[in-house]
Design an enzyme around this catalytic site. Structure first.
Site, short mmCIF file in Angstrom:
data_model
loop_
_atom_site.label_atom_id
_atom_site.label_comp_id
_atom_site.label_asym_id
_atom_site.label_seq_id
_atom_site.Cartn_x
_atom_site.Cartn_y
_atom_site.Cartn_z
N VAL C 15 -8.49 0.94 -6.34
CA VAL C 15 -8.07 -0.35 -5.79
C VAL C 15 -6.83 -0.75 -6.57
O VAL C 15 -6.79 -0.58 -7.79
CB VAL C 15 -9.18 -1.41 -6.00
CG1 VAL C 15 -8.74 -2.75 -5.42
CG2 VAL C 15 -10.47 -0.94 -5.34
N LYS C 31 -3.91 0.14 -11.12
CA LYS C 31 -4.70 1.01 -10.25
C LYS C 31 -6.09 1.14 -10.92
O LYS C 31 -6.22 1.74 -11.97
CB LYS C 31 -4.04 2.39 -10.18
CG LYS C 31 -3.94 2.99 -8.79
CD LYS C 31 -3.18 4.30 -8.82
CE LYS C 31 -2.88 4.78 -7.41
NZ LYS C 31 -2.10 6.03 -7.39
N ASP C 124 3.05 16.00 -2.97
CA ASP C 124 2.81 15.03 -1.89
C ASP C 124 4.04 14.13 -1.71
O ASP C 124 3.91 12.91 -1.58
CB ASP C 124 1.57 14.18 -2.17
CG ASP C 124 1.10 13.48 -0.89
OD1 ASP C 124 0.33 12.51 -0.99
OD2 ASP C 124 1.55 13.90 0.20
#
Lengths: 292, 47, 298
Positions: C15, C31, C124
Site C-alpha cells: 500500500v 510503500k 519492467d
C-alpha cells in the site's frame, strides 16, 4: 565497491568488530543477569545449594564463546547448503547473512539453531533461487512457522542490505586477466586446478572475519597467494609494477594487504563440537535457571 | 570509472566453461554474450 | 520520523502512502509491504526492491530514503515523485517538443546505464515506471522485478516485462538473456513518446509476437542465429522488415539520427541490439535540438 552496502555497512577494522561483539554480548549478559536475579528473588524458598548451582551455572556466555558458537553453526550451515546442492553463491550468502545477524544480536537473544533455516531460506529468496516454504520445510525437516518466524528480524538485523559481492566472481575475473597478462606463460590445465583450489579457500574465508576487513578482490588475491605464491607475485609484478598512472595502485601496499589477509584467513580457529555443545548448554541454563 | 585497470581481450581467454555456454543454441538465441560475462567478472575483480 | 498522511495506491504486495519526513519536512512516499497472507514469507518483490535500491544512488533512479519495520510491516521510504511518463503521454492537452522527448530519453538511458553498470536488470521498464520529480528529473522506479546478472549459467525467467514492452527473445521464452531486454523496452518507450500512442500494443502474448514482427519484420536464422530453436518460432507469420521510408512515414517528426537510435534499440537480434552506452553516445544526443533542461519540461 565503495558505493556498495557491503562496503558502507559491513566493513570494519578488527578493533571495531571486536568492540561491536563485546557490546552486543554485554547488553545480552545484563539482560540475562537481571532475569536470573529476579528469578532468585521470586523463588526465595530455593535451597542454598540450588542457589549456589544457579549462581554458578546460569551465567552469560562470553563474547569469545559467542564468536566460536556462531562460527561453528556457520560451518554447519555451509555443509547443509552444500548437501542441499545449493549454488555456491547461495551458500555463501546464507553464511554471510548468518554471521552478520550475530553482529546485531547475541546468541543469548536468539540461539543459532532458531535462525539457522531462516537464513538459508531467505538467502535462497534473495539470490533468486526461490524454494517454496513447503518444500523447504520438508527438505530441512522443519516447520513453516519456525522458518518464517524470524524472517523480519533477520532482514532488520541485516540492516536491510541484501546485495553481496562474494569473491567468486572476482576469482573468475582474475582467472581471465592472468591469462591476458601472463599470455603464453601459464599452463591452462594447471590454472584450472588453481582455480578450483582457490574456490575452496574462498569458501573457507567466508567463514572468517576477513570478509569484514578486506574487499572481495583482496580476499581472492590472498587465496591465490596461498595457492601459488610465485604465480600470484609474477602476475602482480607484471600487472602493477609498471603502473604508469601514479596513485592508481601501489604494488607494495597491495602486497602487504593481501599477505595480511592470507595470514588472517589461515589463523581462523575451527570451533570444536564439544565446545559448541558446552556453550549451547550454558545458554540453556542461562535462559532456564529452573532447569539448573 | 575511466581507469578500468583491465583490458577485456576475449581472444586471450581460454575459458572452457563460458566457451561451452556460448556455443549452446538456446544461449545464442537468447542473446547470451560472453563479453558481457567477462566484463562482469573483471569488474568484480578490479572493483 | 515519518508520517503517513494520505493513501495514494494499493498494489498486490504493498500500500502506498504520501507522507513527510519530520526532521527536514521532505515529502516522501511510503510503500508499506503487506506481510500477512504471503505463504512463503516476505514477498520476492519487496526483497528485490530493497536489495537493488540499496545499492544505487543516481539522479535517474528513484531514491530509497529509508527502510523500517512498524507493526510487523516492512516500510520502504521512497522519494516523492508525483507524476510519471504515462500520464504525460496520455494527456493530449500537454504539448511536448522533440527537445522534450530527447530529454526524457536521455534521463531514461542514464538510469538504465547506471543499473546495467551495476549489473542489475530492471525487467519492467514502461512509461508508468518512469516517474517524474518536481524538478523535472525522470527516475526509474518499481524494482520489484529486478535482478542482478547472476552466474552465467543461471536460468532466468522469461515471464518478465509488461507485454507491450517485452523484447522478442522473452516472447519466445528465452532464459539466458541480458540487459538487452531493458534496451528493447526503452526503444518501445521512445517510439511511444514520438507517436503518443503505444507502439506495439499486443492483445495477448501470441498477438504481441505478431504485432512486433508486423511492425519490424520477422527475423530469420540469417539475421538472428538460432532463432529457430525457439519452439514458438515455427508458428509465426512472416512479415518483411519495414523500409526506411515506411519508418520515416510512421515517425514523421523523427530525424534520421532519431530513427537510427530507435532502430538500434529495437534490433530484433539481442546480440546486435544497442546497449546503453552505444545509445547514450549516439549522434541523436549531440544534434539539435538540445534536450530540454529538466526544470523546463512539461
Amino acid at each position: 565497491y565503495r558505493h556498495s552496502s557491503q562496503y558502507r555497512m559491513w566493513s570494519f577494522t578488527p578493533e571495531q568488530l571486536a568492540q561491536k561483539r563485546v557490546e552486543i554480548n554485554a547488553r545480552a549478559a545484563t539482560v540475562l543477569e537481571t532475569r536470573v536475579r529476579s528469578f532468585l528473588e521470586q523463588n526465595p524458598d530455593l535451597g542454598s545449594d540450588e542457589v549456589a548451582a544457579i549462581t554458578e551455572k546460569a551465567v552469560p556466555v562470553t563474547a569469545d564463546e559467542e564468536v566460536l558458537l556462531v562460527n561453528y553453526f556457520a560451518r554447519m550451515l555451509l555443509t547443509f547448503a552444500t548437501k542441499m546442492n545449493l549454488p555456491t553463491e547461495v551458500a555463501a550468502t546464507a553464511v554471510t547473512f548468518f554471521r552478520r545477524f550475530y553482529l546485531n544480536n547475541s546468541v543469548m537473544d536468539i540461539v543459532p539453531k532458531e535462525i539457522f533455516y531462516t537464513t538459508l531460506f531467505f538467502a535462497c529468496k534473495s539470490e533468486n533461487f526461490f524454494i517454496g516454504i513447503d518444500s523447504f520445510a520438508k527438505k530441512t525437516k522443519s516447520k513453516n512457522e519456525d522458518v518464517l518466524k524470524y524472517e523480519f528480524r533477520l532482514l532488520e538485523s541485516l540492516q536491510f542490505t541484501l546485495m553481496n559481492h562474494h569473491p567468486f566472481k572476482a576469482l573468475h575475473g582474475f582467472f581471465l586477466d592472468i591469462q591476458n597478462i601472463l599470455q603464453g606463460k601459464v599452463d591452462l590445465n594447471y590454472m584450472g586446478q588453481v582455480y578450483t583450489n582457490c574456490k575452496k579457500t574462498i569458501m573457507e574465508a567466508i567463514l572468517t572475519d576477513v570478509v569484514y576487513f578486506y574487499s572481495p578482490p583482496q580476499i581472492t588475491l590472498a587465496a591465490l597467494l596461498k595457492e601459488d605464491e610465485a604465480l600470484a607475485m609474477r602476475y602482480l609484478d607484471l600487472k602493477f609494477a609498471n603502473e604508469d598512472s601514479p596513485g592508481v595502485l601501489h604494488l607494495e601496499t597491495l602486497r602487504t594487504v593481501i599477505v595480511a589477509c592470507k595470514d588472517t584467513m589461515s589463523a581462523n580457529a575451527v570451533p570444536s563440537k564439544e565446545q559448541a555443545t558446552r556453550t549451547v548448554a550454558k545458554i540453556h541454563f542461562g535462559q532456564n535457571p529452573l532447569s539448573v | 570509472d575511466l581507469q578500468k585497470r583491465y583490458v577485456l581481450s576475449e581472444t586471450a581467454y581460454h575459458d572452457p566453461f563460458i566457451n561451452d555456454l556460448q556455443n549452446k543454441r538456446e544461449f545464442i538465441a537468447s542473446g547470451f554474450r560472453a563479453d558481457f560475462v567477462y566484463d562482469r567478472m573483471l569488474t568484480e575483480a578490479f572493483m | 520520523e515519518y508520517t503517513k498522511e494520505k493513501r495514494v495506491g494499493e498494489g498486490t504486495y504493498a500500500v502506498v502512502y504520501l507522507g513527510t519526513k519530520q526532521s527536514n519536512n521532505r515529502k516522501i512516499a511510503i510503500k508499506e509491504i503487506k506481510t500477512s497472507g504471503f505463504k512463503d514469507g516476505l514477498d520476492m518483490s519487496a526483497i528485490r526492491e530493497v536489495k537493488y535500491l540499496q545499492e544505487m544512488n543516481h539522479v535517474n533512479v528513484i531514491e530509497l530514503v529509508d527502510v523500517f519495520m512498524a507493526q510487523n510491516n516492512l516500510n520502504l521510504v521512497l522519494e516523492f515523485l508525483p507524476a510519471d511518463l504515462e500520464m504525460i503521454i496520455k494527456d493530449q492537452s500537454i504539448l511536448f517538443t522533440p527537445a522534450d522527448i530527447k530529454s526524457w530519453l536521455l534521463m531514461t538511458l542514464r538510469g538504465v546505464h547506471h543499473c546495467h553498470r551495476n549489473f542489475i536488470l530492471h525487467r519492467d521498464l514502461k512509461p508508468n515506471n518512469l516517474l517524474l520529480g518536481p524538478d523535472g528529473q525522470l527516475k526509474l522506479a518499481d524494482f520489484g522485478l529486478a535482478r542482478n546478472l547472476g552466474s552465467p549459467q543461471d536460468l532466468l525467467t522469461s515471464n518478465v516485462v509488461t507485454r507491450w514492452y517485452r523484447a522478442p527473445e522473452l516472447l519466445f521464452g528465452a532464459r539466458h538473456y541480458t540487459g538487452a531486454i531493458d534496451m528493447w523496452s526503452v526503444g518501445v518507450i521512445f517510439a511511444e513518446l514520438m507517436l503518443r500512442i503505444p507502439y506495439l500494443p499486443g492483445k495477448d502474448d501470441v498477438d504481441q509476437i505478431d504485432v512486433t514482427f508486423r511492425a519490424l519484420g520477422t527475423p530469420t536464422d540469417k539475421d538472428w542465429p538460432e532463432i529457430s530453436t525457439f519452439s514458438a518460432y515455427n508458428k509465426i507469420q512472416f512479415y518483411p522488415p519495414p523500409s526506411r521510408d515506411e519508418l520515416r512515414k510512421r515517425f514523421i517528426a523523427a530525424t534520421e539520427n532519431a530513427l537510427y537510435l530507435m532502430s538500434g534499440m529495437l534490433s530484433l537480434n539481442p546480440h546486435k541490439r544497442w546497449d546503453s552506452i552505444k545509445a547514450l553516445t549516439s549522434q541523436y544526443f549531440v544534434e539539435l535540438p538540445e534536450p530540454t533542461t529538466p526544470e523546463e519540461l512539461p
